[in-house]
Motif scaffolding. Sequence first.
Motif, short mmCIF file in Angstrom:
data_model
loop_
_atom_site.label_atom_id
_atom_site.label_comp_id
_atom_site.label_asym_id
_atom_site.label_seq_id
_atom_site.Cartn_x
_atom_site.Cartn_y
_atom_site.Cartn_z
N VAL A 194 -37.04 23.29 26.27
CA VAL A 194 -35.97 23.77 25.11
C VAL A 194 -36.46 24.96 24.39
O VAL A 194 -35.82 25.99 24.08
N VAL A 244 -26.79 18.92 23.08
CA VAL A 244 -28.42 19.14 23.19
C VAL A 244 -28.77 18.77 24.46
O VAL A 244 -29.73 19.23 25.10
N LEU A 257 -28.54 20.94 27.43
CA LEU A 257 -29.47 22.13 27.26
C LEU A 257 -30.43 21.88 28.51
O LEU A 257 -31.25 22.95 28.82
N LEU A 297 -30.63 22.42 12.55
CA LEU A 297 -30.49 21.82 13.78
C LEU A 297 -28.90 21.94 14.31
O LEU A 297 -28.65 22.38 15.68
N THR A 343 -34.42 14.26 19.77
CA THR A 343 -33.20 15.03 20.29
C THR A 343 -33.27 16.20 20.71
O THR A 343 -32.77 16.48 22.07
N LEU A 344 -33.95 17.32 20.02
CA LEU A 344 -34.00 18.47 20.70
C LEU A 344 -35.28 18.84 21.68
O LEU A 344 -35.04 19.70 22.51
N TYR A 395 -32.20 11.16 14.08
CA TYR A 395 -31.96 12.28 15.14
C TYR A 395 -33.20 13.17 14.96
O TYR A 395 -33.24 14.03 13.83
N LEU A 398 -25.58 15.60 19.81
CA LEU A 398 -26.52 15.01 20.80
C LEU A 398 -26.18 15.39 22.40
O LEU A 398 -26.88 15.62 23.02
N PRO A 458 -33.32 16.50 26.22
CA PRO A 458 -33.01 17.48 27.19
C PRO A 458 -34.32 17.62 28.07
O PRO A 458 -34.03 18.09 29.41
N THR A 465 -28.48 25.76 15.09
CA THR A 465 -29.23 26.15 16.56
C THR A 465 -28.39 25.87 17.58
O THR A 465 -28.09 26.24 18.61
N VAL A 466 -27.92 24.36 17.48
CA VAL A 466 -27.29 23.84 18.72
C VAL A 466 -25.72 24.63 18.81
O VAL A 466 -25.36 24.88 20.12
#
Length: 551
Positions: free
Chosen positions: A316, A293, A296, A197, A68-69, A64, A290, A73, A200-201
Amino acid sequence: MPVPDLSLTEFSAFACVLGLVVVLGFWAARWRRPRDMHNLEEWGLGGRAFGNWVTWFLMGGDIYTAYTLVAVPALVYGIGAVGFFAVPFAVIATPMVYLMVTRAWSVAHVHGFVTPAEFVRARFGSRALAGTVAVTGLVATMPYVALQLVGLSVVFATMGITGDWPLVAAFTLLAACTFRSGLRAPALMSIVKDVLLLWTVLAAMLVIAMTPRGLANAFRSAGDHFDKTATVRDGLLLGSSDHLGYATLAFGSALAIFAYPHVLTGVLAARNRATVQRNLAALPVYTIALGFVALLGYVALSKGVVPLDGDINTVVPLLFRTVFPDWFAGIALAAIGVGALVPASVMSIAAGNLYTRSIYREYVRPHATAAQEARVSRYASLAIKLGAVACILLLDPQFAVDLQLIGGVIVLQTVPAVGLGLFTAWFHRRALLGGLVAGLATGVLMLYQIPQIGPDDRTVVRAHFGGSSWPLSHLGLSTGASVYVGMLALAVNLLVAVAGTVLLRGRGVPSGPDLTRADDYIADEGDPTLHRMTELVDGDTAPPTHSRAAR
């Protein structure tokens, strides 16, 4: 929606978190006093001694990533439902990886393997096949490292820090950390990275949930947006022509994730087989995150986030700067930055190990000392990072996720030799080599045929290497469906490997010697067949009490 100006509070929070992680990476060289950092097993595998918690965070850091971030998204923001392929991909990957890597851990510890190519060399008795697997892994890793650098660069761009110097500075710090501390650096950094992470998510979803009509508004806004676009390739739901491409993309990505050298590096650093099994069984927890995320991307549409300078990968970071207070936005942006640095470190270390053991020692200096191996691996890991920068400049994809998918097409071709080789030695070494070359040639040719199409569905932005989904119309079929190139290339690979094996065995052509035994694939810490006992780094120091018969 205007982008808020960078505040001193936001930048201070960002710099403090990133600075803390970098200091932790340098300090990792002294963590638990490694016996000898001038040894490839210590530098490149952390002494094969990581326990449950360290392995958990390291494996999460392996899989990840900035993909992922940032990339997932962004894909959802750009084309909608297809971007959610990452969720079933992660669900499918876990049981497959569980079956493969537990066997890989055992046979690697029995024989002292550091890379998948070394296993192929022993399993099928072919230097040429092992060398080709090694080169394939190196080439495939570069686009994946490039994706991490893209994730880091969009953070700087979003904060208004322009020029190349921030990425160069981050690149230099990353290189220095890994050069000094080896795998111990990302192992410790990944603990901070995963906590940041997940925090934050969770915070993002809570903020959205507390907004009137929260996710309902996000879905409605996304649906309205896609209804108004000029292209038919996007949508809140999959179109009738998207199903085949979506399924092959998810399944192909699940197969590819095992084949990447860095995933096996994280696994081989675990102290015993049970540690690997427990962590893989719990890994689906990350899959839940995931899914959130990916959402988002829709949230960014509902908030009216507009990509910075047309770069969709910035959505993001821009969303975080929009919905969070300054201090928390700085931490969230640092989480993305660390989420790029940690996996890039593991990937470059794995690539350095691959070059050292399967190319340098095999072809350049067969009698290299342990200190020479460690030194060469350090410098090779630097070269991989430079290759990743070249991938960004040469490919310049519309979506960052395409970097990972193009790398997946390449690394998938090692699955017959590495993945199937863990279960059977039936394939003939020459047939496997022929299949690997055929699969690579097919994959690269198909990627070359894919143009990058503009938002109007007509304009060709770039004639070649514009994506990883190959239209079936190339076969003369009157359909808008497409298939992930990696799966088509793998099918060619397997066809050649199977047909070649039957032909060669039928003609009595001898295969290479298999240096492994059936018991090697279920060996565990404490078994007398292992070359050395691991030094425990954390957790219970008592030796395991279970026996091979019990397993």
